[in-house]
Motif scaffolding. Sequence first.
Motif, PDB file in Angstrom:
ATOM      1  N   UNK A 113     -21.972  -5.746  49.884  1.00  0.00           N
ATOM      2  CA  UNK A 113     -22.200  -4.819  48.760  1.00  0.00           C
ATOM      3  C   UNK A 113     -21.549  -5.266  47.457  1.00  0.00           C
ATOM      4  N   UNK A 114     -20.340  -5.826  47.534  1.00  0.00           N
ATOM      5  CA  UNK A 114     -19.657  -6.236  46.300  1.00  0.00           C
ATOM      6  C   UNK A 114     -20.419  -7.350  45.575  1.00  0.00           C
ATOM      7  N   UNK A 115     -21.133  -8.176  46.306  1.00  0.00           N
ATOM      8  CA  UNK A 115     -21.941  -9.236  45.707  1.00  0.00           C
ATOM      9  C   UNK A 115     -23.279  -8.672  45.229  1.00  0.00           C
ATOM     10  N   UNK A 116     -23.914  -7.834  46.048  1.00  0.00           N
ATOM     11  CA  UNK A 116     -25.237  -7.289  45.710  1.00  0.00           C
ATOM     12  C   UNK A 116     -25.189  -6.458  44.423  1.00  0.00           C
ATOM     13  N   UNK A 117     -24.073  -5.777  44.196  1.00  0.00           N
ATOM     14  CA  UNK A 117     -23.938  -4.920  43.003  1.00  0.00           C
ATOM     15  C   UNK A 117     -23.891  -5.706  41.693  1.00  0.00           C
ATOM     16  N   UNK A 118     -23.684  -7.019  41.739  1.00  0.00           N
ATOM     17  CA  UNK A 118     -23.563  -7.843  40.527  1.00  0.00           C
ATOM     18  C   UNK A 118     -24.932  -8.339  40.059  1.00  0.00           C
ATOM     19  N   UNK A 119     -25.885  -7.452  40.039  1.00  0.00           N
ATOM     20  CA  UNK A 119     -27.268  -7.769  39.703  1.00  0.00           C
ATOM     21  C   UNK A 119     -27.481  -7.790  38.194  1.00  0.00           C
ATOM     22  N   UNK A 120     -28.192  -8.815  37.722  1.00  0.00           N
ATOM     23  CA  UNK A 120     -28.478  -8.981  36.295  1.00  0.00           C
ATOM     24  C   UNK A 120     -29.954  -9.308  36.087  1.00  0.00           C
ATOM     25  N   UNK A 121     -30.436  -9.018  34.878  1.00  0.00           N
ATOM     26  CA  UNK A 121     -31.777  -9.429  34.470  1.00  0.00           C
ATOM     27  C   UNK A 121     -31.618 -10.685  33.626  1.00  0.00           C
ATOM     28  N   UNK A 122     -32.475 -11.678  33.849  1.00  0.00           N
ATOM     29  CA  UNK A 122     -32.407 -12.907  33.048  1.00  0.00           C
ATOM     30  C   UNK A 122     -32.709 -12.592  31.587  1.00  0.00           C
ATOM     31  N   UNK A 123     -32.391 -13.528  30.727  1.00  0.00           N
ATOM     32  CA  UNK A 123     -32.502 -13.333  29.284  1.00  0.00           C
ATOM     33  C   UNK A 123     -33.881 -12.829  28.833  1.00  0.00           C
ATOM     34  N   UNK A 124     -34.940 -13.355  29.405  1.00  0.00           N
ATOM     35  CA  UNK A 124     -36.283 -12.980  28.977  1.00  0.00           C
ATOM     36  C   UNK A 124     -36.990 -12.038  29.962  1.00  0.00           C
ATOM     37  N   UNK A 181     -37.752 -12.617  33.043  1.00  0.00           N
ATOM     38  CA  UNK A 181     -38.646 -13.305  33.974  1.00  0.00           C
ATOM     39  C   UNK A 181     -38.033 -13.508  35.355  1.00  0.00           C
ATOM     40  N   UNK A 182     -36.801 -13.002  35.559  1.00  0.00           N
ATOM     41  CA  UNK A 182     -36.134 -13.123  36.860  1.00  0.00           C
ATOM     42  C   UNK A 182     -34.973 -12.148  36.925  1.00  0.00           C
ATOM     43  N   UNK A 183     -34.506 -11.933  38.153  1.00  0.00           N
ATOM     44  CA  UNK A 183     -33.244 -11.221  38.365  1.00  0.00           C
ATOM     45  C   UNK A 183     -32.325 -12.177  39.106  1.00  0.00           C
ATOM     46  N   UNK A 184     -31.033 -12.010  38.913  1.00  0.00           N
ATOM     47  CA  UNK A 184     -30.069 -12.889  39.558  1.00  0.00           C
ATOM     48  C   UNK A 184     -28.788 -12.118  39.814  1.00  0.00           C
ATOM     49  N   UNK A 185     -27.975 -12.706  40.658  1.00  0.00           N
ATOM     50  CA  UNK A 185     -26.717 -12.066  41.024  1.00  0.00           C
ATOM     51  C   UNK A 185     -25.566 -12.936  40.548  1.00  0.00           C
ATOM     52  N   UNK A 186     -24.725 -12.358  39.717  1.00  0.00           N
ATOM     53  CA  UNK A 186     -23.566 -13.062  39.176  1.00  0.00           C
ATOM     54  C   UNK A 186     -22.628 -13.469  40.308  1.00  0.00           C
ATOM     55  N   UNK A 235     -23.249 -15.380  42.801  1.00  0.00           N
ATOM     56  CA  UNK A 235     -23.952 -15.742  44.039  1.00  0.00           C
ATOM     57  C   UNK A 235     -24.931 -16.854  43.694  1.00  0.00           C
ATOM     58  N   UNK A 236     -24.452 -18.061  43.663  1.00  0.00           N
ATOM     59  CA  UNK A 236     -25.255 -19.200  43.244  1.00  0.00           C
ATOM     60  C   UNK A 236     -26.503 -19.338  44.115  1.00  0.00           C
ATOM     61  N   UNK A 237     -27.632 -19.515  43.458  1.00  0.00           N
ATOM     62  CA  UNK A 237     -28.883 -19.697  44.177  1.00  0.00           C
ATOM     63  C   UNK A 237     -29.609 -18.403  44.488  1.00  0.00           C
ATOM     64  N   UNK A 238     -28.972 -17.280  44.241  1.00  0.00           N
ATOM     65  CA  UNK A 238     -29.611 -15.986  44.512  1.00  0.00           C
ATOM     66  C   UNK A 238     -30.356 -15.544  43.254  1.00  0.00           C
ATOM     67  N   UNK A 239     -31.602 -16.000  43.150  1.00  0.00           N
ATOM     68  CA  UNK A 239     -32.454 -15.706  42.001  1.00  0.00           C
ATOM     69  C   UNK A 239     -33.829 -15.323  42.529  1.00  0.00           C
ATOM     70  N   UNK A 240     -34.450 -14.320  41.911  1.00  0.00           N
ATOM     71  CA  UNK A 240     -35.807 -13.922  42.274  1.00  0.00           C
ATOM     72  C   UNK A 240     -36.630 -13.810  41.003  1.00  0.00           C
ATOM     73  N   UNK A 241     -37.788 -14.433  40.994  1.00  0.00           N
ATOM     74  CA  UNK A 241     -38.644 -14.341  39.816  1.00  0.00           C
ATOM     75  C   UNK A 241     -39.208 -12.928  39.684  1.00  0.00           C
ATOM     76  N   UNK A 242     -39.541 -12.561  38.460  1.00  0.00           N
ATOM     77  CA  UNK A 242     -40.142 -11.250  38.219  1.00  0.00           C
ATOM     78  C   UNK A 242     -41.476 -11.128  38.941  1.00  0.00           C
ATOM     79  N   UNK A 243     -42.213 -12.222  39.028  1.00  0.00           N
ATOM     80  CA  UNK A 243     -43.507 -12.190  39.712  1.00  0.00           C
ATOM     81  C   UNK A 243     -43.337 -11.881  41.198  1.00  0.00           C
TER      82      UNK A 243
END
Length: 165
Positions: free
Chosen positions: A48-59, A61-66, A68-76
């Motif tokens: 949970x402490x990692x999952x809560x660090x959710x961010x939206x990419x600058x544009x 087009x993706x979400x990522x977790x601060x 948690x390297x490699x944990x990125x999901x495209x908006x599509x």
Amino acid sequence: MRPVVETVEVIAAATIMVKWRDSVQPSTVRLDGWIRSGGTQRAGLLRPECFRKLLVSQFGNAILWEGCEGAVMTALLLWHLAEEQRPFTGEDARAWQARTKLTNDEVADLFGISIRTWRSYRRGGRVPRSVAMACRAMSRDPLPLQAHLHCPRHLRIYADPLAEG
């Protein structure tokens, strides 16, 4: 349409609320399956402490977790998951049947259900997740439909050489 994420919010374990840039309706998306299928790269998101660090990419087009390297999901991909998890309504059932040009008999045979049950789904009755998943999968890839659709006996258009009689 290219989906763009406006905002995201963690609302439960492995579950987020997504506000899309060009949509009034937000989406609730469960990410358990995506996390678990990502092996060690996404394993940290189970904490949970990692999952809560959710961010939206600058544009958007993706979400990522601060952190948690490699944990990125495209908006599509996120949008496709949201659509797959959206309740499958009677309107969806009617639209799917119209796109596939199947009769009620053919749909009932395909899913191993009665015609009455299929008509209930079309009228707005609760559609089981397995039927919704199958309809959506056959919309993306017609191969399962082609492989499992059988012509009802009274509509056979050829003589079956193996049939007795």
